[in-house]
Write an enzyme that holds these catalytic residues in place. Structure first.
Site, PDB file in Angstrom:
ATOM      1  N   THR A   1       0.803  -1.228   0.000  1.00 22.84           N
ATOM      2  CA  THR A   1       0.000   0.000   0.000  1.00 22.84           C
ATOM      3  C   THR A   1       0.834   1.276   0.000  1.00 22.84           C
ATOM      4  OG1 THR A   1      -0.149  -0.038   2.423  1.00 22.84           O
ATOM      5  CG2 THR A   1      -1.917  -1.127   1.188  1.00 22.84           C
ATOM      6  N   GLY A   2       2.144   1.176   0.236  1.00 25.42           N
ATOM      7  CA  GLY A   2       2.993   2.358   0.246  1.00 25.42           C
ATOM      8  C   GLY A   2       3.275   2.865  -1.159  1.00 25.42           C
TER       9      GLY A   2
ATOM     10  N   VAL B   1       6.100   2.942  -2.965  1.00 20.09           N
ATOM     11  CA  VAL B   1       6.847   2.009  -3.810  1.00 20.09           C
ATOM     12  C   VAL B   1       5.996   0.781  -4.111  1.00 20.09           C
ATOM     13  CG1 VAL B   1       8.920   0.571  -3.991  1.00 20.09           C
ATOM     14  CG2 VAL B   1       9.073   2.861  -2.982  1.00 20.09           C
TER      15      VAL B   1
ATOM     16  N   SER C   1       0.575  -4.178   6.579  1.00 17.41           N
ATOM     17  CA  SER C   1       0.659  -4.237   8.037  1.00 17.41           C
ATOM     18  C   SER C   1      -0.617  -4.818   8.645  1.00 17.41           C
ATOM     19  CB  SER C   1       0.898  -2.838   8.601  1.00 17.41           C
ATOM     20  OG  SER C   1      -0.206  -1.992   8.284  1.00 17.41           O
TER      21      SER C   1
ATOM     22  N   SER D   1      -4.010  -3.239   8.062  1.00 16.10           N
ATOM     23  CA  SER D   1      -4.609  -3.336   6.733  1.00 16.10           C
ATOM     24  C   SER D   1      -4.951  -4.765   6.328  1.00 16.10           C
ATOM     25  CB  SER D   1      -3.664  -2.743   5.684  1.00 16.10           C
ATOM     26  OG  SER D   1      -3.457  -1.365   5.916  1.00 16.10           O
TER      27      SER D   1
ATOM     28  N   ARG E   1      21.516  -4.176   2.022  1.00 19.68           N
ATOM     29  CA  ARG E   1      22.307  -3.773   0.856  1.00 19.68           C
ATOM     30  C   ARG E   1      23.807  -3.957   1.057  1.00 19.68           C
ATOM     31  NH1 ARG E   1      19.127   1.869  -0.105  1.00 19.68           N
ATOM     32  NH2 ARG E   1      17.258   1.028  -1.139  1.00 19.68           N
TER      33      ARG E   1
ATOM     34  N   CYS F   1      17.626   5.230  -4.176  1.00 24.28           N
ATOM     35  CA  CYS F   1      17.129   5.933  -5.371  1.00 24.28           C
ATOM     36  C   CYS F   1      18.118   6.963  -5.908  1.00 24.28           C
ATOM     37  CB  CYS F   1      15.794   6.595  -5.065  1.00 24.28           C
ATOM     38  SG  CYS F   1      15.790   7.634  -3.581  1.00 24.28           S
TER      39      CYS F   1
ATOM     40  N   GLY G   1      10.315  10.591  -2.858  1.00 25.60           N
ATOM     41  CA  GLY G   1      11.298   9.718  -2.236  1.00 25.60           C
ATOM     42  C   GLY G   1      11.083   9.534  -0.749  1.00 25.60           C
TER      43      GLY G   1
ATOM     44  N   LYS H   1      24.337   6.392   2.609  1.00 24.38           N
ATOM     45  CA  LYS H   1      23.956   5.339   1.662  1.00 24.38           C
ATOM     46  C   LYS H   1      24.655   5.534   0.325  1.00 24.38           C
ATOM     47  CE  LYS H   1      19.275   4.685   3.545  1.00 24.38           C
ATOM     48  NZ  LYS H   1      17.838   4.932   3.269  1.00 24.38           N
TER      49      LYS H   1
ATOM     50  N   HIS I   1      14.931  12.718  -9.326  1.00 21.95           N
ATOM     51  CA  HIS I   1      16.090  13.215  -8.575  1.00 21.95           C
ATOM     52  C   HIS I   1      17.111  13.810  -9.538  1.00 21.95           C
ATOM     53  CE1 HIS I   1      14.409  11.542  -5.075  1.00 21.95           C
ATOM     54  NE2 HIS I   1      15.227  10.555  -4.816  1.00 21.95           N
TER      55      HIS I   1
END
Length: 362
Positions: free
Chosen positions: A12-13, A15, A37, A40, A113, A155, A186, A211, A248
């Protein structure tokens, strides 16, 4: 190519919504499982989600019931391919659980990552890092056919490394100075409050500079068995949030290890097509495009080049501090997030790293 069932964690976000938009008509993948979550889970997607994208919410997805964001207790069969769009703290807990039950977790999160045996991948840049998955403990189970985690970068790092890779290959990179102007999307939704960003620039994005500085040297590094040797280059970054919806923009000064002319640098960008001939649905014809206009790239005009998967570079000129300086633009929620993960999954499919099959396309 076999058509495969896929799921989305964090559906639902912002991304998660991009995943749904980009996968809705995907020729290789079909969404059969979506999770969110506890507040939801059990609702339909339409009930739980405030759809914010510029294309309609697909009716089939709108009617789907959100499942709990854990591997157990789902009322729908768990697919073996999971796209994850989770906050780092939640991803750190949940993604290993899905890998442990045999899922290929294609993650947009920062949680793993920089983990030694987890590939951090942009296919045009370092697809040769993908064999790191064979060193993951989850993968070694079930005769080397167990689950695993593959990540895509931050990103702001993705557009940058696409522009840097052909320069590193031809000239080498000694040092970089990067200053970003990053879109509000973002930050997710609701993201940055309007009174904080309208008419303003916020010169701080939590952990963003760290990052970029860590991920770029891993992405441009060399895979050596069970680890990556980082690129021997210095990088410093300034990251700023600006009142732009998507896209960006980054200003870069670069010192090369070998001298290069303007024409040689532009030719390196324009000739950079490492995925050509692989026929990956999400791969742009040109991952990097150079625009010769004096005032480009611009987010409003250029962010959707290559359906949002192309990095646009412009304003290459001599730098009085280092060697050269230029400006680049990339779409932060397509190339910089969901689209990046989908392209990773397409490469993994080509490499035969998915065992689950649904039906063969005509």
């Amino acid at each position: 190519m076999e058509r495969r069932n896929v799921g989305i964690l964090g559906a639902t976000g912002m991304v998660g919504q991009r995943f749904i938009q980009l996968l809705a008509q995907h020729p290789w993948f079909e969404i059969t499982w979506i999770a969110a979550s506890d507040r939801s889970a059990g609702k339909t997607y339409a009930e739980a989600c405030r759809w914010k994208l510029d294309t309609p919410l697909p009716p089939r997805i709108a009617a789907m019931t959100l499942q709990p964001n854990v591997p157990e207790g789902s009322a729908v069969e768990l697919p073996k391919i999971i796209f994850a769009a989770l906050d780092a703290d939640i991803a750190r807990e949940l993604e290993p659980k899905f890998a442990a039950v045999g899922c290929a977790v294609i993650s947009n999160s920062s949680a793993f990552r920089m983990t030694t045996d987890v590939p951090l991948v942009v296919p045009e840049v370092n697809a040769d890092h993908l064999p790191l998955i064979e060193h993951q403990s989850w993968r070694k189970e079930n005769g080397g056919k167990g689950g695993y985690i593959v990540t895509n970068p931050n990103c702001s790092a993705i557009g940058l490394v696409l522009a840097l890779k052909p320069l590193e290959e031809k000239f080498g990179i000694e040092s970089l100075f990067v200053s970003t102007m990053q879109a509000v999307s973002g930050a997710g939704y609701p993201g940055v409050a309007s009174l904080d960003i309208l008419g303003n620039v916020v010169p701080f994005i939590k952990n963003e500079e760290e990052k970029m500085q860590e991920e770029v040297v891993k992405l441009l590094g060399a895979a050596k068995g069970d680890h990556v040797e980082m690129l021997d280059a210095r990088l410093t970054a300034h990251c700023n949030r600006v009142a732009v919806e998507d896209g960006h923009t980054e200003c870069i000064s670069i010192k090369l290890r070998k001298p290069a002319t303007f024409d040689e640098i532009v030719a390196a960008w324009e000739g950079f097509k490492p995925l050509e001939g692989q026929h990956l649905p999400s791969a742009p014809d040109s991952p990097v495009e150079y625009d010769h206009a004096v005032d480009r790239p611009q987010p409003r005009l250029d962010r959707m080049r290559g359906k949002g998967m192309t990095t646009v570079v412009g304003r290459l000129r001599p730098c009085s501090l280092l060697d050269w300086k230029f400006v680049l633009l990339s779409h932060n929620t397509i190339r910089g997030a969901a689209g990046a993960a989908i392209l990773n999954a397409e490469v993994l499919a080509r490499l035969g790293k998915f065992e689950t099959k649904k039906k063969v396309l005509a």
